[in-house]
Scaffold this active site. Structure first.
Site, PDB file in Angstrom:
ATOM      1  N   HIS A 178      -9.912   1.640   0.319  1.00  0.00           N
ATOM      2  CA  HIS A 178      -9.730   0.511   1.238  1.00  0.00           C
ATOM      3  C   HIS A 178     -10.815   0.496   2.320  1.00  0.00           C
ATOM      4  O   HIS A 178     -10.526   0.214   3.503  1.00  0.00           O
ATOM      5  CB  HIS A 178      -8.328   0.573   1.853  1.00  0.00           C
TER       6      HIS A 178
ATOM      7  N   HIS B 145       0.804  -1.226   0.000  1.00  0.00           N
ATOM      8  CA  HIS B 145       0.000   0.000   0.000  1.00  0.00           C
ATOM      9  C   HIS B 145       0.841   1.283   0.000  1.00  0.00           C
ATOM     10  O   HIS B 145       0.590   2.215   0.764  1.00  0.00           O
ATOM     11  CB  HIS B 145      -0.953   0.002   1.194  1.00  0.00           C
TER      12      HIS B 145
ATOM     13  N   GLU C 230     -11.565  -4.440  -2.598  1.00  0.00           N
ATOM     14  CA  GLU C 230     -10.707  -3.406  -3.168  1.00  0.00           C
ATOM     15  C   GLU C 230     -10.578  -3.632  -4.663  1.00  0.00           C
ATOM     16  O   GLU C 230      -9.914  -4.580  -5.080  1.00  0.00           O
ATOM     17  CB  GLU C 230      -9.313  -3.466  -2.535  1.00  0.00           C
TER      18      GLU C 230
HETATM   19  C1  GLA Z   1      -4.828  -5.368   2.385  1.00  0.00           C
HETATM   20  C2  GLA Z   1      -4.002  -6.578   2.407  1.00  0.00           C
HETATM   21  C3  GLA Z   1      -4.193  -7.312   3.682  1.00  0.00           C
HETATM   22  C4  GLA Z   1      -3.968  -6.409   4.867  1.00  0.00           C
HETATM   23  C5  GLA Z   1      -4.847  -5.208   4.757  1.00  0.00           C
HETATM   24  C6  GLA Z   1      -4.562  -4.220   5.844  1.00  0.00           C
HETATM   25  O1  GLA Z   1      -6.111  -5.614   2.048  1.00  0.00           O
HETATM   26  O2  GLA Z   1      -4.231  -7.427   1.315  1.00  0.00           O
HETATM   27  O3  GLA Z   1      -3.299  -8.390   3.741  1.00  0.00           O
HETATM   28  O4  GLA Z   1      -2.623  -6.005   4.897  1.00  0.00           O
HETATM   29  O5  GLA Z   1      -4.653  -4.574   3.537  1.00  0.00           O
HETATM   30  O6  GLA Z   1      -4.458  -4.807   7.107  1.00  0.00           O
END
Ligand code: GLA
Length: 374
Positions: free
Chosen positions: A201, A130, A338
């Site tokens: 997200h 991210h 997402e």
């Molecule tokens: C994303 C990732 C997960 C986790 C979340 C935040 O969706 O794929 O593995 O890291 O973000 O906790």
């Protein structure tokens, strides 16, 4: 602050929100949400004629609440979030945020572009997640209200920020329609070639009761394949058919029904934390990706997108932290859908490209539609 000034501010805020209630087409209502250092974080509330409300803040271009009716017309917030800035600053797992410059994982935080290798922060085991240590979710965006119930946020990410090449100007526009849609539109331009993958997200819990897990939600995902992952959640490169696996959501299924199956992929994700390869009429076409519903409240959300992938994350790492005032988000009390490009695309030449070059405009859109069932 002098008392009289405070009273005036409160009176002005009350007047402006009262205005928004009586005339829904008044446009976004702006209010202070908190402070980050010397800067004010603003909140913009969008409201449609059915009382649906979306609140977006300039910290991380974050959707902090989204209030929608159940089958009896009862309104409740269905996205995990907080009503003050403090928990966001203490470190929240991307609740409602705009994630970038590259949403999801890049293996070893490394990629090669036009012959040059770039190293990003490795903030998720060996990988970059991210956007790195201080991604777009931890930045203050500027906001401009748009005509109708819409707000456009902008963030300029400097050349070399978190190791990424090129200065990237990113925009995200949230627009609430009277047809009960919340559209989220992303745009970006760059001064040098760079990978870009922007995503919202939000964690959804359509019960509106965040003490309840999302396991009884029913999900449909219009995808015949998914991208299996290695032990660090990086795609192996295979596009695997979902048929006969716990990843087959082509017919609506309760999330609980297979999440505890003995399955290597589920074990690696600690549940669902995978990218589905959306069935699309053509690349980039806006099409239905998923339908999420909560049989108890009757709330249903359809997800449409131009993006090729959908990361379904079943909130496996939620553990009650951080806790805001009275709000504790436990294991699997929220799930993310997402819409984005596939994880690790900069290292996977067979995946759709995520490289943006100067002169091009990155443009993607996701539309959430809220309905109720009997
Ligand atoms: C994303 C990732 C997960 C986790 C979340 C935040 O969706 O794929 O593995 O890291 O973000 O906790």
């Amino acid at each position: 602050m002098p008392k009289i000034r405070l009273i005036l501010i409160i009176a002005a805020a009350a007047l402006s929100s009262a205005g928004a209630v009586s005339a829904h087409a008044a446009g976004p209502v702006k209010a202070p949400f908190g402070r980050v250092g010397d800067e004010t974080v603003d909140a913009y509330t969008l409201r449609n004629r059915h009382g649906i409300e979306a609140k977006i803040v300039t910290w991380g271009a974050t959707l902090v609440s989204l209030t929608v009716p159940d089958r009896h017309g009862k309104l409740a917030n269905v996205v995990l979030g907080f009503d003050s800035i403090d928990p966001y600053l203490k470190g929240v797992p991307y609740f409602g945020a705009t994630v970038g410059r590259y949403a999801n994982r890049i293996a070893h935080g490394r990629f090669t572009l036009d012959g040059k290798t770039y190293q990003l922060p490795q903030n998720d085991g060996p990988n970059s997640l991210h956007g790195g240590t201080k991604g777009f979710d931890k930045r203050l965006w500027t906001a401009e209200p748009q005509a109708g119930e819409a707000v456009r946020l902008t963030y300029v990410s400097a050349n070399d920020e978190e190791g990424y090449p090129g200065a990237l100007t990113a925009h995200v526009t949230y627009r609430l329609g009277d047809d009960d849609t919340l559209s989220i539109e992303f745009q970006a331009t760059t001064t040098a070639p760079t990978p870009v993958n922007l995503a919202n997200h939000a964690y959804f819990n359509l019960t509106g009761d965040f003490t309840r897990p999302i396991l009884d939600h029913v999900l449909r995902v219009d995808a015949g394949r998914f991208t299996p992952v290695d032990a660090t959640l990086i795609p192996t490169g295979e596009l695997r058919a979902v048929a006969g696996t716990p990843f087959d959501f082509r017919k609506a299924e309760r999330i609980a029904s297979r999440i505890e199956d003995k399955d290597e992929q589920l074990a690696r994700g600690h549940g669902y934390d995978h990218n589905w390869v959306l069935d699309k009429p053509s690349p980039g076409a806006m099409s239905l990706a998923a339908v999420l519903s909560d049989p108890a409240s009757g709330r249903t959300m359809e997800v449409r997108t131009t993006q090729p992938g959908l990361q379904f994350y079943s909130g496996n790492f939620l553990d009650g932290k951080p806790a805001g005032a009275g709000t504790v988000f436990q294991h699997r009390t929220g799930l993310c859908l997402e819409t984005q490009h596939f994880p690790d695309s900069p290292n996977q030449p067979a995946f759709p490209s995520t490289i943006l070059r100067p002169g091009e405009t990155y443009s993607e859109k996701t539309v959430l539609t809220f309905k109720t069932s009997k």
